[in-house]
Design an enzyme around this catalytic site. Structure first.
Site, PDB file in Angstrom:
ATOM      1  CB  CYS A  74      -0.860  -0.030   1.265  1.00 21.63           C
ATOM      2  SG  CYS A  74      -1.801   1.494   1.533  1.00 21.63           S
ATOM      3  CB  CYS A 185      -2.983   4.219  -5.512  1.00 22.67           C
ATOM      4  SG  CYS A 185      -4.355   3.442  -4.633  1.00 22.67           S
TER       5      CYS A 185
HETATM    6  N1  DGL Z   1      -4.018   0.805  -1.615  1.00 20.50           N
HETATM    7  C1  DGL Z   1      -3.821   2.128  -1.058  1.00 20.50           C
HETATM    8  C2  DGL Z   1      -2.552   2.755  -1.620  1.00 20.50           C
HETATM    9  O1  DGL Z   1      -1.800   2.112  -2.330  1.00 20.50           O
HETATM   10  C3  DGL Z   1      -4.976   3.043  -1.300  1.00 20.50           C
HETATM   11  C4  DGL Z   1      -6.283   2.620  -0.671  1.00 20.50           C
HETATM   12  C5  DGL Z   1      -6.657   3.409   0.551  1.00 20.50           C
HETATM   13  O2  DGL Z   1      -6.811   4.651   0.491  1.00 20.50           O
HETATM   14  O3  DGL Z   1      -6.762   2.797   1.592  1.00 20.50           O
HETATM   15  O4  DGL Z   1      -2.263   3.890  -1.330  1.00 20.50           O
END
Ligand code: DGL
Length: 279
Positions: A74, A185
């Protein structure tokens, strides 16, 4: 020597599954435990200290399951927690930002890189720092596109409303004539077909899944941590909160191969982690 302990991988939701899928592709002998913190989703709009707290608790939880390495799959959590986590834990911890930034630096020809991410990742400026660390002459245009996370999480990766949001997010980056786009993301790789439709074939699209998995592979190999048991890999998924929407999108990514999903209570994660997370 063989180390059969699993890899721990976590995200706030489905996004990190793009990293998990790539890890399983590049490292078929490795067992994995994926943790989706659905109870705290989304991380993007939250304060960094809070995301750091969640991340530290999750890593402690994964430690109790005897993982040999943790991947913070993430971007928002990598930006908020990677450095602190490395200070607190002895197990190797790998984030998704540096591998993506290095891949973009290698890919760009005109030295203009666009980055789309959550608000939290944009605020941290971690991509800018990682890119400029690798090559200080590269121009970076970061844009936050937080609405895309919910749209992907809702299974609307190809919907017209998603296309409209994506077009708006990419407008300045296309105008800037960036030849390389970082999907900052882990939810965004699910938008690749739409991105291609909007940006065309000439823009190189970098997602961290492939480069992060390659880095994990190198770290395991260099440190004698690989599992040498062909066919012995086992996969598990833990989620906090309700897994319904998660399961739908996860099925799109993994089909029949979706690992079994166990729901854990948030309080249990806090309790098992033993202490308050560092802020
Ligand atoms: N998967 C998260 C990232 O890579 C984004 C999702 C979220 O905001 O929790 O930043």
């Amino acid at each position: 020597m063989s180390d059969p302990r699993p890899l721990g991988v976590f995200d706030s939701g489905v996004g990190g599954l793009t990293v998990l899928r790539e890890l399983q592709r590049q490292l078929p002998n490795e067992s994995t435990i994926y943790f989706a913190d659905l109870g705290h989703f989304p991380y993007g709009p939250r304060y960094q200290a809070q995301v750091r707290h969640f991340a530290i608790n999750i890593i402690r939880f994964l430690e109790t399951l005897e993982v040999k390495l943790v991947v913070i799959a993430c971007n928002t959590a990598t930006a908020a927690a990677l450095n602190t986590a490395r200070e607190l834990f002895d197990i190797p911890i790998i984030g998704v930002i540096t591998p993506g930034a290095e891949a973009a630096v290698a890919a760009t020809r005109n030295k203009r890189v666009g980055v789309i991410s959550t608000e939290g990742t944009l605020q941290s400026q971690e991509y800018l720092h990682a890119i400029r660390e690798a090559n200080p002459t590269i121009g970076v245009l970061p844009k936050a596109a937080p609405e895309l996370v919910d749209l992907v999480e809702a299974g609307k990766s190809g919907a017209p409303e998603t296309e409209a949001v994506l077009r708006a997010a990419l407008q300045d980056i296309l105008h800037y004539q960036a030849d390389t786009l970082i999907l900052g993301c882990t939810h965004y790789p699910l938008l690749r077909p739409l991105i291609r439709k909007i940006a065309g074939d000439s823009m190189t699209v970098v997602d961290s899944a492939e480069t992060t998995a390659a880095r994990v592979k190198r770290v395991l190999a260099r440190n004698g941590l690989e599992s040498a048991e062909p066919g012995g890999a086992q996969h598990q998924i833990y989620v906090t909160g309700s897994p319904e929407r998660f399961t739908d999108v996860a099925h799109i990514l993994f089909g029949q191969d979706l690992p079994p999903i166990t729901t854990v209570r948030l309080e249990l994660v806090e309790a098992m982690s033993g202490r308050e997370g560092a802020a």
